[in-house]
Scaffold this active site. Sequence first.
Site, PDB file in Angstrom:
ATOM      1  N   ARG A  71      20.247  85.581 -92.955  1.00  0.00           N
ATOM      2  CA  ARG A  71      19.099  85.350 -93.820  1.00  0.00           C
ATOM      3  C   ARG A  71      18.013  86.350 -93.455  1.00  0.00           C
ATOM      4  NH1 ARG A  71      17.583  79.527 -92.646  1.00  0.00           N
ATOM      5  NH2 ARG A  71      17.190  78.573 -94.662  1.00  0.00           N
ATOM      6  N   ASP A 126      19.750  69.837 -98.812  1.00  0.00           N
ATOM      7  CA  ASP A 126      21.111  69.879 -98.270  1.00  0.00           C
ATOM      8  C   ASP A 126      21.266  69.121 -96.952  1.00  0.00           C
ATOM      9  OD1 ASP A 126      19.739  71.518 -96.570  1.00  0.00           O
ATOM     10  OD2 ASP A 126      21.331  72.983 -96.390  1.00  0.00           O
ATOM     11  N   GLU A 127      20.383  68.228 -96.651  1.00  0.00           N
ATOM     12  CA  GLU A 127      20.450  67.474 -95.404  1.00  0.00           C
ATOM     13  C   GLU A 127      20.072  66.029 -95.655  1.00  0.00           C
ATOM     14  OE1 GLU A 127      19.235  70.176 -91.575  1.00  0.00           O
ATOM     15  OE2 GLU A 127      17.755  68.938 -92.561  1.00  0.00           O
ATOM     16  N   CYS A 716      30.797  46.679-112.702  1.00  0.00           N
ATOM     17  CA  CYS A 716      30.865  48.130-112.681  1.00  0.00           C
ATOM     18  C   CYS A 716      32.048  48.647-111.882  1.00  0.00           C
ATOM     19  CB  CYS A 716      29.581  48.712-112.101  1.00  0.00           C
ATOM     20  SG  CYS A 716      29.337  48.310-110.362  1.00  0.00           S
ATOM     21  N   HIS A 730      23.585  43.330-105.158  1.00  0.00           N
ATOM     22  CA  HIS A 730      24.235  44.184-106.131  1.00  0.00           C
ATOM     23  C   HIS A 730      24.082  43.602-107.534  1.00  0.00           C
ATOM     24  CE1 HIS A 730      27.158  47.124-107.567  1.00  0.00           C
ATOM     25  NE2 HIS A 730      27.593  46.151-108.348  1.00  0.00           N
ATOM     26  N   CYS A 820      26.012  28.427-106.209  1.00  0.00           N
ATOM     27  CA  CYS A 820      24.802  28.421-107.025  1.00  0.00           C
ATOM     28  C   CYS A 820      25.166  28.086-108.461  1.00  0.00           C
ATOM     29  CB  CYS A 820      24.109  29.784-106.972  1.00  0.00           C
ATOM     30  SG  CYS A 820      22.786  29.937-108.185  1.00  0.00           S
ATOM     31  N   CYS A 823      24.353  31.156-111.046  1.00  0.00           N
ATOM     32  CA  CYS A 823      25.112  32.396-111.158  1.00  0.00           C
ATOM     33  C   CYS A 823      26.536  32.270-110.654  1.00  0.00           C
ATOM     34  CB  CYS A 823      24.411  33.526-110.407  1.00  0.00           C
ATOM     35  SG  CYS A 823      24.342  33.265-108.622  1.00  0.00           S
ATOM     36  N   HIS A 835      17.210  31.976-103.041  1.00  0.00           N
ATOM     37  CA  HIS A 835      18.086  32.426-104.101  1.00  0.00           C
ATOM     38  C   HIS A 835      17.656  31.825-105.442  1.00  0.00           C
ATOM     39  CE1 HIS A 835      21.932  33.730-105.816  1.00  0.00           C
ATOM     40  NE2 HIS A 835      21.943  32.572-106.444  1.00  0.00           N
ATOM     41  N   HIS A 839      16.322  33.413-109.210  1.00  0.00           N
ATOM     42  CA  HIS A 839      16.681  33.133-110.605  1.00  0.00           C
ATOM     43  C   HIS A 839      15.446  32.790-111.412  1.00  0.00           C
ATOM     44  CE1 HIS A 839      20.936  33.522-110.359  1.00  0.00           C
ATOM     45  NE2 HIS A 839      21.020  32.703-109.329  1.00  0.00           N
TER      46      HIS A 839
END
Length: 894
Positions: A71, A126-127, A716, A730, A820, A823, A835, A839
């Site tokens: 460089r 790049d790190e 997904c 998630h 639950c 969900c 939790h 909701h």
Amino acid sequence: MSNSTRAFVGMQNKYDRVVLLVDMDCFFCQVEEKQHPEYQGKPLAVVQYNPWRGGGIIAVNYAARAKGVTRHMRGDEAKELCHDIILCKVPNIREKADTSKYRDAGKEVANVLQRFTQLLERASVDEAYLDITETVNQRVEQLQTGSFALKPEELVNCHAVGYDNIGEYVNKITNRFANPYVDDERYVLAYDPNDLPAVRQSDLRLLIGACIAGEVRAAVKAETGYECSAGIAHNKILAKLAAGMNKPNKQTILPLAQIPPLFDQLPVGKIKGMGGKFGETVCETLGVKFLGQVLKYSEKDLQRKLDEKSGTWLHNIARGIDLEAVTPRFYSKSIGCCKKFPGRNNITGLKTLQHWLGELASEINDRLEKDFIENNRKAKQMVVQYVQDIDGQEVASSRSMPLNQCDQETLVKQSLELIKTNTKTFLRPGSEAALNNAIKFLGISVGKFESASSAQNSLQTMFANQAAKKRRISVEEGVEKPVVVVEQTKPKQTEGGKMKSFFANYLQARKEEHNGTDKVDKMPSEEGLPKEETKSDKLAEETATPLNASEARKKSFFESFKKKMMDESVPKDSSDDKATPTSTPPEFRESFFVKYLKQQREVKKDAEQSNENTSKADNSSEMQDLAAELDDIESTNNEPQQTYESVPPEQSNNYNPQQEVVALPSPEQPSTSKRKLEQQNASETATLTDFTNTYVEYARPELRPGLISFVKCEECGAQIPDDVKALQTHRDHHFAQQLNRQLRSEQREEAQRSRLNATKTTAASPPAKPVPAKKAKKASGATAAPTTTPKPVNSITKFLAPKQPLEPPPSCSNAPMELCAECKTYVKSVDMPEHLDFHMAKKLQRELNQLEVRTIITATNKKSTPPPANKKLNSTLNSTSANHSITKFFTQSN
DNA sequence: CTTGGATGGATCA
DNA sequence: TTGATCCAT
């Protein structure tokens, strides 16, 4: 809140983390090589547009480094050293260098890294730092139950500071299994008694970290094609230091015990943050050259001679202690661009100034737009920086201003205004167009991002409130420090021998597999094969001429490389050396590390000789043989072993599903008081809590299929770490993401409308295409019609009520679980109130936003279906030991 | 053409 | 908070 400056872990946790620094090798060059496959293996450098003397070199690949190109050189100089060098120009847009190509590539890599930990801190394009403590801890547990085994072949290209090869390091750890307290005498002298548990575990945990590092690097290579180096240590400073010790495409562990000998000879400036003025001041005021010399000063001394903060910091650093946390950050806090106008290019006229402000603003504008689509955020502040020539003196200034709109015109107007009002005499007296002070540097940057919509804000505050609540709970439990401490419970004896035999068996098996080939004699005379040769070796292998010829050459390359390192600082170069000048990259020749390594070997030899009698009982020669063989594997293992289409052979052997897996015995346990253990458990939950605090802000929901994960998200397809919290988080994220899409699409429509109103009518514009659909990915062709049809947003209900209740996750912990009703997931009973709160918040949020059923912009779906590479990788992984062993783990623990 | 450009983060007064 | 400066890649 988003501007949370550095966070630190507590001193008592100084050895508890495992931190990874991933550093892309000559990244810009790799990007060019990927883009132009015909460049592969040839010397190459990336130059910045400047036509003067061939442009300024900003990156050099290793083939070119071998010829002495560095460089800072001009393109022309590089040509002189390396006539066939390929010079890639950074693209020029708007008359200035445009580095977005590399930014995008960096993001591509970061996307892969992100899968391995949520504690990902991008340090530059790049790190990145990864805090992999949790994964390491998990594997330590699995190691104890026998559901996870270390596989030597994962340690190719892995080094440990102070050891000739990774095999010796493994042996060291192995021996400790046989006799856990063998090193205690030394430990007691060197460490605080309170740290002993962590110290005893340090090497093993770093080794596991190295395995993970290997997986990370393999994934990066497989999915992006890029190679990188990595450092594995207990903190960021050390990880960074280690990563630089073996490059390219290698990784380095920095073991705790090696810190003192290393630092004794480590120039102060090698430590990040001490490469500049501060480092010089330290050396001068303390009269030291090497970091180890700092040890003779007390903390008070250092504070007095420097300042309080720096003194404490340096005091710790000299002992290998760095408490700075890995702060999750995926996106940059600011977006800026700038340009120099040297010499005759000084801006002297108002028109010119406006022109360049326009160019800069235009680029900012483009990037902001892209950023908005990706992150749904808007910059609230702009900064103008400039350097003026004031009677011969360069004077730098910067002014900031709040920002409401960020269109190009506004940016130009405001920045010009800022410059004007902050310059005594802006225009030359008597002129309408000439600047009084020539401008030599100009930059605009924007920052102080805020979420674009208030709805988003309220979502965030919702999360924040939740997090705050969790914190309160934690505090009540008397937990302060968010770091997980691993402490083991079941003492076991007699396992060391088992581990040895594991390696022995393993090696035996390998030997048979490679029958004959690894018996090739070493050929130390064949020194200094140039790097290009190895690349062609790779090619040769791919074209199916695997046997002894290329094998032997490769091996001899390794041997000669190592020998080179050892012979390094003896006499200068022999004439022989000149015959093959490309064998050792020039920066290696004078590198401190080379000298250090060499010196270590000498020290070691001495130690071995004097230690012979003491360790004899422990069949050390046998272990040495193992080490040597393991080392051999390192060289032979690069052979393609099975058929792995599309996965480069070097990487694929990390994932060989055929690999025999043998459980590793658990190490002997140091005794532990129950109280402490409880504290540690509590602090573990504190870690999670702390993480969710920052989760919404930083994480990228689309990118979370996990390599180390065990459960597939129905939504997904992502692989989710199999713990309840991660699962729930998630799911929450899908929700948040959905919400985001909704809002963004609204925003876009609105923007579209106003744009249409403003600029008459262009042709019938399709409903805003948010993602530039730029990446010509391999798979994009296949998914044309049916799969990309817009998904109705009413699927949002799916997030609240999955099709079928999930199986109760096989107990990660023994905590009681409940289903639950909302969900249909299982949640720890303890977490249930919280939790449910969640909701509630979601419902509230829905009402707040009056969510309606709308269509979703098509292109945003792209990320929600992982590219085939991912799929392949995941499926590969699922068939490997990870999956296998995890089931084993569960069956055993139940 | 003046000594490494462009970019981003952090610190301190 | 802002502006100047430093640091790193």
